[in-house]
Design a protein around this motif. Structure first.
Motif, PDB file in Angstrom:
ATOM      1  N   ILE A 118       0.840  -1.196   0.000  1.00 58.91           N
ATOM      2  CA  ILE A 118       0.000   0.000   0.000  1.00 58.91           C
ATOM      3  C   ILE A 118       0.880   1.252   0.000  1.00 58.91           C
ATOM      4  N   LYS A 119       0.285   2.371  -0.383  1.00 58.99           N
ATOM      5  CA  LYS A 119       1.046   3.616  -0.554  1.00 58.99           C
ATOM      6  C   LYS A 119       1.759   4.078   0.712  1.00 58.99           C
ATOM      7  N   PRO A 120       1.128   4.126   1.886  1.00 52.84           N
ATOM      8  CA  PRO A 120       1.828   4.589   3.098  1.00 52.84           C
ATOM      9  C   PRO A 120       3.048   3.732   3.425  1.00 52.84           C
ATOM     10  N   THR A 121       2.896   2.397   3.255  1.00 53.27           N
ATOM     11  CA  THR A 121       4.029   1.497   3.541  1.00 53.27           C
ATOM     12  C   THR A 121       5.139   1.701   2.507  1.00 53.27           C
ATOM     13  N   PHE A 122       4.727   1.851   1.253  1.00 61.12           N
ATOM     14  CA  PHE A 122       5.727   2.096   0.190  1.00 61.12           C
ATOM     15  C   PHE A 122       6.526   3.363   0.489  1.00 61.12           C
ATOM     16  N   ASN A 123       5.840   4.422   0.851  1.00 58.62           N
ATOM     17  CA  ASN A 123       6.521   5.693   1.143  1.00 58.62           C
ATOM     18  C   ASN A 123       7.450   5.566   2.342  1.00 58.62           C
ATOM     19  N   ALA A 124       7.030   4.831   3.368  1.00 57.56           N
ATOM     20  CA  ALA A 124       7.821   4.701   4.591  1.00 57.56           C
ATOM     21  C   ALA A 124       9.074   3.855   4.381  1.00 57.56           C
ATOM     22  N   TYR A 125       9.008   2.854   3.484  1.00 56.04           N
ATOM     23  CA  TYR A 125      10.135   1.931   3.297  1.00 56.04           C
ATOM     24  C   TYR A 125      10.753   2.023   1.903  1.00 56.04           C
ATOM     25  N   HIS A 126      10.478   3.108   1.200  1.00 50.17           N
ATOM     26  CA  HIS A 126      11.061   3.316  -0.126  1.00 50.17           C
ATOM     27  C   HIS A 126      12.595   3.294  -0.038  1.00 50.17           C
ATOM     28  N   VAL A 127      13.234   2.647  -0.999  1.00 53.12           N
ATOM     29  CA  VAL A 127      14.693   2.537  -1.015  1.00 53.12           C
ATOM     30  C   VAL A 127      15.258   3.609  -1.955  1.00 53.12           C
ATOM     31  N   GLY A 159      17.240   5.680  -4.633  1.00 54.28           N
ATOM     32  CA  GLY A 159      17.819   5.252  -5.897  1.00 54.28           C
ATOM     33  C   GLY A 159      16.820   4.538  -6.776  1.00 54.28           C
ATOM     34  N   THR A 160      15.655   4.222  -6.219  1.00 52.48           N
ATOM     35  CA  THR A 160      14.606   3.589  -7.024  1.00 52.48           C
ATOM     36  C   THR A 160      13.497   4.603  -7.289  1.00 52.48           C
ATOM     37  N   ALA A 161      12.597   4.242  -8.193  1.00 51.52           N
ATOM     38  CA  ALA A 161      11.507   5.156  -8.570  1.00 51.52           C
ATOM     39  C   ALA A 161      10.513   5.331  -7.422  1.00 51.52           C
ATOM     40  N   TRP A 162       9.771   6.453  -7.482  1.00 55.46           N
ATOM     41  CA  TRP A 162       8.756   6.723  -6.453  1.00 55.46           C
ATOM     42  C   TRP A 162       7.368   6.290  -6.963  1.00 55.46           C
ATOM     43  N   SER A 163       7.298   5.091  -7.460  1.00 51.95           N
ATOM     44  CA  SER A 163       6.027   4.571  -7.970  1.00 51.95           C
ATOM     45  C   SER A 163       5.844   3.120  -7.540  1.00 51.95           C
ATOM     46  N   GLN A 164       4.644   2.820  -7.006  1.00 50.66           N
ATOM     47  CA  GLN A 164       4.340   1.439  -6.606  1.00 50.66           C
ATOM     48  C   GLN A 164       4.273   0.516  -7.815  1.00 50.66           C
ATOM     49  N   TYR A 165       4.027   1.082  -8.976  1.00 49.60           N
ATOM     50  CA  TYR A 165       3.917   0.273 -10.187  1.00 49.60           C
ATOM     51  C   TYR A 165       5.289  -0.077 -10.784  1.00 49.60           C
ATOM     52  N   ASP A 166       6.333   0.601 -10.337  1.00 47.78           N
ATOM     53  CA  ASP A 166       7.679   0.274 -10.835  1.00 47.78           C
ATOM     54  C   ASP A 166       8.116  -1.042 -10.196  1.00 47.78           C
ATOM     55  N   PRO A 167       8.471  -2.039 -11.017  1.00 47.41           N
ATOM     56  CA  PRO A 167       8.771  -3.375 -10.477  1.00 47.41           C
ATOM     57  C   PRO A 167       9.896  -3.377  -9.434  1.00 47.41           C
ATOM     58  N   VAL A 168      11.005  -2.758  -9.760  1.00 39.52           N
ATOM     59  CA  VAL A 168      12.158  -2.773  -8.852  1.00 39.52           C
ATOM     60  C   VAL A 168      11.863  -1.970  -7.585  1.00 39.52           C
ATOM     61  N   ALA A 169      11.231  -0.812  -7.720  1.00 39.08           N
ATOM     62  CA  ALA A 169      10.897   0.003  -6.550  1.00 39.08           C
ATOM     63  C   ALA A 169       9.921  -0.739  -5.645  1.00 39.08           C
ATOM     64  N   ILE A 196       9.476  -4.098  -5.372  1.00 40.64           N
ATOM     65  CA  ILE A 196      10.149  -5.243  -4.732  1.00 40.64           C
ATOM     66  C   ILE A 196      11.037  -4.777  -3.582  1.00 40.64           C
ATOM     67  N   THR A 197      11.891  -3.775  -3.835  1.00 40.56           N
ATOM     68  CA  THR A 197      12.845  -3.344  -2.798  1.00 40.56           C
ATOM     69  C   THR A 197      12.133  -2.714  -1.600  1.00 40.56           C
ATOM     70  N   ALA A 198      11.086  -1.927  -1.807  1.00 39.69           N
ATOM     71  CA  ALA A 198      10.350  -1.330  -0.682  1.00 39.69           C
ATOM     72  C   ALA A 198       9.658  -2.430   0.132  1.00 39.69           C
ATOM     73  N   SER A 199       9.048  -3.398  -0.543  1.00 34.41           N
ATOM     74  CA  SER A 199       8.368  -4.503   0.145  1.00 34.41           C
ATOM     75  C   SER A 199       9.366  -5.352   0.931  1.00 34.41           C
ATOM     76  N   ALA A 200      10.552  -5.642   0.314  1.00 33.93           N
ATOM     77  CA  ALA A 200      11.580  -6.428   0.999  1.00 33.93           C
ATOM     78  C   ALA A 200      12.120  -5.673   2.217  1.00 33.93           C
ATOM     79  N   ASN A 201      12.240  -4.342   2.097  1.00 34.24           N
ATOM     80  CA  ASN A 201      12.720  -3.524   3.214  1.00 34.24           C
ATOM     81  C   ASN A 201      11.704  -3.541   4.373  1.00 34.24           C
ATOM     82  N   TYR A 202      10.406  -3.476   4.031  1.00 37.82           N
ATOM     83  CA  TYR A 202       9.350  -3.562   5.050  1.00 37.82           C
ATOM     84  C   TYR A 202       9.385  -4.921   5.741  1.00 37.82           C
ATOM     85  N   ALA A 203       9.494  -6.005   4.948  1.00 36.06           N
ATOM     86  CA  ALA A 203       9.540  -7.363   5.506  1.00 36.06           C
ATOM     87  C   ALA A 203      10.765  -7.547   6.405  1.00 36.06           C
ATOM     88  N   PHE A 204      11.887  -6.935   6.005  1.00 34.13           N
ATOM     89  CA  PHE A 204      13.110  -7.010   6.810  1.00 34.13           C
ATOM     90  C   PHE A 204      12.880  -6.402   8.207  1.00 34.13           C
TER      91      PHE A 204
END
Length: 253
Positions: free
Chosen positions: A209-218, A220-230, A232-240
């Protein structure tokens, strides 16, 4: 009337003849003194002596003039010698000053040349360093990994970014959760769960979701939830931060 006359205004140079005459006058003076000391009966002898010295025709006044002339000429020569010595001293001083100035100028020129050479060397060194830096950057860009624009490429690129940021996770852990959450579709969106009801639907490969993406955005990656790499890395950072690693997630998270 005397044959030679002398005045202060114009006095001839003292010649050899004059010098002989001066000597004769001196002799005459001595004879005059001797005459005054001889008794009366010696008159004839004195007269004869006077006759024998008759060729000397200079008077005492003329002798004084000659003596004064000699003194003045000697004084003039002395002054000339002093003037010549003073002139030589001045010339020597000027020469020494000119030599010192030339030496100083040469030293300044040498210092300037040395400074210019140092500046040139420093400039060359900086240019060389800049060239090396540019070359390294070029090489780095050349060896930069390229990733396929598919699920495999997105996961591999995300893993490299996660590694550089210290975020744990494996290819298998990412792939397993991606397939469960979105079947590998980067444009997937959940419009029916509680998040969607609350106005923040889960989006992308790992349905974040957007709030989680913004909080754990990595960075060097794009600021879009639809960007595949951005995504994955934000979700992996949240899970970490919540589970220790994306590998520990086996269901909705």
């Amino acid at each position: 009337m005397p044959k030679y006359t002398f005045t202060r205004a114009h006095r001839p140079a003292l010649t050899k003849r004059h010098k002989i005459a001066v000597a004769g006058v001196a002799t005459l003076g001595a004879a005059a003194v001797a005459f005054s000391a001889v008794p009366g009966n010696a008159e004839t002898t004195t007269s004869e002596a006077a006759v024998s010295s008759a060729p000397v025709k200079y008077s005492s006044e003329q002798l004084k003039v000659l003596q004064a002339d000699v003194s003045e000429q000697l004084a003039a020569k002395s002054l000339q010698g002093q003037a010549a010595a003073a002139k030589a001293k001045v010339e020597a001083k000027a020469k020494a000053k000119a030599a010192a100035a030339a030496k100083k100028k040469a030293a300044a020129a040498a210092a300037a040349k040395k400074a210019a050479a140092k500046k040139k060397a420093e400039k060359a060194r900086k240019a060389k360093a800049a060239s090396r830096s540019a070359h390294r950057a070029k090489l780095k860009a050349a060896v930069r990994k390229s990733y396929a624009n598919n699920l495999d490429g997105w996961i591999k690129e995300s893993l490299d970014i996660m590694k550089s940021k210290g975020i744990p996770g494996t290819y298998n852990g990412l792939y397993r959760n991606i397939i469960r959450e979105s079947s590998g579709n980067p444009n997937a969106i959940n419009n029916w769960d509680i998040n969607a009801i609350n106005g923040v639907p889960s989006i992308g490969l790992l349905q974040i979701i957007k709030p989680t993406f913004n909080a754990y955005h990595v960075p060097g990656t794009a600021w879009s939830q639809y960007d595949p790499v951005a995504n994955i890395t934000a979700s992996a950072n949240y899970a970490f931060h919540r589970y220790g690693s994306i590998d520990n997630v086996n269901s909705a998270y």
